[in-house]
Design a protein around this motif. Structure first.
Motif, PDB file in Angstrom:
ATOM      1  N   SER A  22     -52.942  51.114 -11.126  1.00 43.28           N
ATOM      2  CA  SER A  22     -52.525  50.860 -12.507  1.00 43.28           C
ATOM      3  C   SER A  22     -53.770  50.849 -13.378  1.00 43.28           C
ATOM      4  O   SER A  22     -54.888  50.685 -12.886  1.00 43.28           O
ATOM      5  N   ILE A  23     -53.555  51.018 -14.671  1.00 46.69           N
ATOM      6  CA  ILE A  23     -54.682  51.005 -15.599  1.00 46.69           C
ATOM      7  C   ILE A  23     -55.093  49.555 -15.823  1.00 46.69           C
ATOM      8  O   ILE A  23     -54.268  48.711 -16.169  1.00 46.69           O
ATOM      9  N   ALA A  24     -56.360  49.267 -15.581  1.00 44.57           N
ATOM     10  CA  ALA A  24     -56.859  47.892 -15.612  1.00 44.57           C
ATOM     11  C   ALA A  24     -57.239  47.428 -17.004  1.00 44.57           C
ATOM     12  O   ALA A  24     -57.303  46.232 -17.269  1.00 44.57           O
ATOM     13  N   SER A  25     -57.489  48.366 -17.887  1.00 46.07           N
ATOM     14  CA  SER A  25     -58.038  48.038 -19.194  1.00 46.07           C
ATOM     15  C   SER A  25     -57.034  48.342 -20.305  1.00 46.07           C
ATOM     16  O   SER A  25     -56.134  49.164 -20.140  1.00 46.07           O
ATOM     17  N   GLY A  26     -57.230  47.696 -21.449  1.00 46.77           N
ATOM     18  CA  GLY A  26     -56.406  47.973 -22.614  1.00 46.77           C
ATOM     19  C   GLY A  26     -56.685  49.347 -23.195  1.00 46.77           C
ATOM     20  O   GLY A  26     -55.874  49.889 -23.943  1.00 46.77           O
ATOM     21  N   GLN A  27     -57.840  49.930 -22.858  1.00 44.86           N
ATOM     22  CA  GLN A  27     -58.184  51.282 -23.287  1.00 44.86           C
ATOM     23  C   GLN A  27     -58.903  51.990 -22.139  1.00 44.86           C
ATOM     24  O   GLN A  27     -59.910  51.488 -21.636  1.00 44.86           O
ATOM     25  N   ALA A  28     -58.354  53.132 -21.738  1.00 44.51           N
ATOM     26  CA  ALA A  28     -58.937  53.891 -20.636  1.00 44.51           C
ATOM     27  C   ALA A  28     -58.795  55.381 -20.944  1.00 44.51           C
ATOM     28  O   ALA A  28     -57.705  55.861 -21.217  1.00 44.51           O
ATOM     29  N   MET A  29     -59.906  56.099 -20.895  1.00 38.73           N
ATOM     30  CA  MET A  29     -59.938  57.517 -21.252  1.00 38.73           C
ATOM     31  C   MET A  29     -59.915  58.387 -19.994  1.00 38.73           C
ATOM     32  O   MET A  29     -60.556  58.055 -18.998  1.00 38.73           O
ATOM     33  N   PRO A  66     -46.902  58.665 -15.609  1.00 38.60           N
ATOM     34  CA  PRO A  66     -45.446  58.805 -15.462  1.00 38.60           C
ATOM     35  C   PRO A  66     -44.859  60.041 -16.136  1.00 38.60           C
ATOM     36  O   PRO A  66     -43.775  60.491 -15.751  1.00 38.60           O
ATOM     37  N   ASP A  67     -45.554  60.606 -17.117  1.00 37.40           N
ATOM     38  CA  ASP A  67     -45.077  61.813 -17.797  1.00 37.40           C
ATOM     39  C   ASP A  67     -45.548  63.093 -17.116  1.00 37.40           C
ATOM     40  O   ASP A  67     -45.222  64.192 -17.561  1.00 37.40           O
ATOM     41  N   GLY A  68     -46.359  62.951 -16.063  1.00 39.73           N
ATOM     42  CA  GLY A  68     -46.869  64.111 -15.338  1.00 39.73           C
ATOM     43  C   GLY A  68     -48.216  64.611 -15.823  1.00 39.73           C
ATOM     44  O   GLY A  68     -48.760  65.560 -15.264  1.00 39.73           O
ATOM     45  N   ALA A  69     -48.776  63.989 -16.860  1.00 37.55           N
ATOM     46  CA  ALA A  69     -50.098  64.385 -17.363  1.00 37.55           C
ATOM     47  C   ALA A  69     -51.174  63.979 -16.352  1.00 37.55           C
ATOM     48  O   ALA A  69     -51.079  62.923 -15.718  1.00 37.55           O
ATOM     49  N   GLU A  70     -52.187  64.812 -16.222  1.00 37.68           N
ATOM     50  CA  GLU A  70     -53.279  64.543 -15.288  1.00 37.68           C
ATOM     51  C   GLU A  70     -54.616  64.525 -16.010  1.00 37.68           C
ATOM     52  O   GLU A  70     -54.792  65.192 -17.026  1.00 37.68           O
ATOM     53  N   GLY A  71     -55.544  63.743 -15.475  1.00 38.54           N
ATOM     54  CA  GLY A  71     -56.893  63.677 -15.996  1.00 38.54           C
ATOM     55  C   GLY A  71     -57.768  62.844 -15.076  1.00 38.54           C
ATOM     56  O   GLY A  71     -57.266  62.095 -14.227  1.00 38.54           O
ATOM     57  N   TRP A  72     -59.067  62.970 -15.240  1.00 36.75           N
ATOM     58  CA  TRP A  72     -60.037  62.233 -14.422  1.00 36.75           C
ATOM     59  C   TRP A  72     -60.406  60.932 -15.126  1.00 36.75           C
ATOM     60  O   TRP A  72     -60.725  60.933 -16.302  1.00 36.75           O
ATOM     61  N   MET A  73     -60.390  59.835 -14.378  1.00 35.98           N
ATOM     62  CA  MET A  73     -60.694  58.510 -14.915  1.00 35.98           C
ATOM     63  C   MET A  73     -61.695  57.805 -14.002  1.00 35.98           C
ATOM     64  O   MET A  73     -61.627  57.944 -12.777  1.00 35.98           O
ATOM     65  N   LEU A  74     -62.593  57.061 -14.621  1.00 36.17           N
ATOM     66  CA  LEU A  74     -63.523  56.245 -13.831  1.00 36.17           C
ATOM     67  C   LEU A  74     -62.740  55.231 -13.006  1.00 36.17           C
ATOM     68  O   LEU A  74     -61.803  54.601 -13.510  1.00 36.17           O
ATOM     69  N   VAL A  75     -63.120  55.050 -11.762  1.00 38.10           N
ATOM     70  CA  VAL A  75     -62.409  54.134 -10.872  1.00 38.10           C
ATOM     71  C   VAL A  75     -62.462  52.692 -11.389  1.00 38.10           C
ATOM     72  O   VAL A  75     -61.554  51.911 -11.144  1.00 38.10           O
ATOM     73  N   THR A  76     -63.498  52.353 -12.143  1.00 40.81           N
ATOM     74  CA  THR A  76     -63.613  50.985 -12.668  1.00 40.81           C
ATOM     75  C   THR A  76     -62.549  50.675 -13.720  1.00 40.81           C
ATOM     76  O   THR A  76     -62.343  49.512 -14.068  1.00 40.81           O
ATOM     77  N   LEU A  77     -61.871  51.693 -14.234  1.00 41.12           N
ATOM     78  CA  LEU A  77     -60.803  51.492 -15.213  1.00 41.12           C
ATOM     79  C   LEU A  77     -59.439  51.367 -14.550  1.00 41.12           C
ATOM     80  O   LEU A  77     -58.432  51.194 -15.222  1.00 41.12           O
TER      81      LEU A  77
END
Length: 151
Positions: A22-29, A66-77
């Motif tokens: 899950s996304i840990a932060s209120g903002q994650a790019m 959940p919408d099927g969009a993909e992207g790379w995120m830092l593991v810390t987020l």
């Protein structure tokens, strides 16, 4: 010789894809590639949103939302905290017990995110949405497999 093991938030770094997070932060790019030099894809502003980690590269994870969009995120987020989102459609019943005939405590609208407490692998999960809790069918959720066991 005594060896001490210290629990750290690096568990997400050690897991092998695919796995739920899950996304840990209120903002994650997210980015188009595994690094800050790659263009931004999407700014997530929804803490606890469930994601599926499908690939890893060093400290970066390729996620699917959940919408099927993909992207790379830092593991810390990302967090190992399990969450799920109510699938599109009519409101879903949250029941007092993991049984289709159990009393309905409340209804959950599509798009509502809750924290998954546990699933026995029998098609039901205990979910917490805000201060409310109860049981929901796994088929009504994105973020957990139908027969998955979550402790």
């Amino acid at each position: 010789m005594t060896m001490m093991m210290v629990a750290t938030p690096t568990l997400a770094q050690e897991k092998q894809p695919p796995y739920w997070a899950s996304i840990a932060s209120g903002q994650a790019m997210t980015h188009t590639g595994p690094g800050r030099k790659y263009p931004n894809v999407w700014l997530y502003q929804r803490r606890d949103l469930p994601v599926r980690v499908i690939k890893k590269y060093e400290t970066w994870r390729l996620i699917r939302d959940p919408d099927g969009a993909e992207g790379w995120m830092l593991v810390t987020l990302l967090s190992d905290r399990r969450s799920a989102i109510v699938r599109p459609g009519d409101p879903r019943p949250i029941r007092a017990d993991p049984d289709g005939s159990a009393k309905i405590r409340y209804m959950a609208e599509q798009g509502v995110v809750g924290r998954i407490d546990h699933c026995k692998g029998d098609g039901w999960c205990r979910i917490e949405i805000g201060t409310k809790e109860g049981y929901i069918r796994t088929s009504d959720l994105w973020g957990v497999a139908g027969n998955e066991v979550v402790d």
